[in-house]
Design an enzyme around this catalytic site. Sequence first.
Site, PDB file in Angstrom:
ATOM      1  CB  THR A 123      -1.111  -0.134   1.391  1.00 34.49           C
ATOM      2  OG1 THR A 123      -1.947   1.113   1.090  1.00 34.49           O
ATOM      3  CG2 THR A 123      -0.294   0.165   2.455  1.00 34.49           C
ATOM      4  CG  ASN A 124       1.070   4.344  -2.645  1.00 35.27           C
ATOM      5  OD1 ASN A 124       2.200   3.748  -2.295  1.00 35.27           O
ATOM      6  ND2 ASN A 124       0.465   4.633  -3.397  1.00 35.27           N
ATOM      7  NE  ARG A 125       5.608   6.635   5.041  1.00 34.79           N
ATOM      8  CZ  ARG A 125       5.679   5.646   5.887  1.00 34.79           C
ATOM      9  NH1 ARG A 125       4.497   5.752   6.931  1.00 34.79           N
ATOM     10  NH2 ARG A 125       6.699   5.270   6.423  1.00 34.79           N
TER      11      ARG A 125
END
Length: 221
Positions: free
Chosen positions: A33-35
């Site tokens: 995932t991404n921040r």
Amino acid sequence: ALTGAAARPLTGRRAIVTAGPTAEPIDPVRLITNRSSGKQGYAIAQALAALGADVTLVSGPTALPAPAGVARVAVETAREMLAACEAALPADIAVCVAAVADWRPESLGAQKIKKGDGGPPPISLVENPDILATLSKAKARPALVVGFAAETNDVEAHARAKLDRKGCDWIVANDVSVQGTMGGDDNAVAIVSKGGIERWERAPKAEVARRLAARIAAHFA
Ligand code: CTP
Ligand code: CA
């Protein structure tokens, strides 16, 4: 204060807002995932709704409640996010704020990968669809397509290159090298369009959202 139609200039306009990260499964228990807190995208959805727009908020996993008066569609992967956006067409406005995972693991194993003596498993990645670029060239293209670009350096040059590459109308360039931007409550942005660049003072994300919604309303006025 404005009242009636003047206070809700986007009445009758449909808007799609993407927000939050996407989550791409490696196996049933692991993901890439991404921040992204989703704060800026949610604030924009709320600000557009406050101006009368009919807003579909297509959101990856976040800890935020859906803003009142906004229809939220919860998704996990980039491909689900794209499908939800396409299902929400036709729309007048698209604002892509999501931090979409650029790549996803090639094949999702049906079973949990076990630690073995083979060492760490290789994870081969494939590129995800670009939602902003896809909406920008869709048959039912929204009249105004807005993207975001979080950059750490050469912010304006990168934003202008993204505008051209993706075919959107505006890029909201966000300098994430500014301390406290990622996950914080403030944003320092510049609006890049074919017509030029407009730098906005650092402000709370809710204020940036209200200014962007007002600028969108002015575009349609
Ligand atoms: N975006 C998207 N779908 C993707 C990747 C990005 O809709 N698969 C959108 C983001 O929501 C944002 C804009 O494109 O509005 C720019 O995202 P960014 O990650 O900065 O651009 P990329 O083209 O992925 O370039 P890079 O990450 O290499 O800087
Ligand atoms: Ca990216």
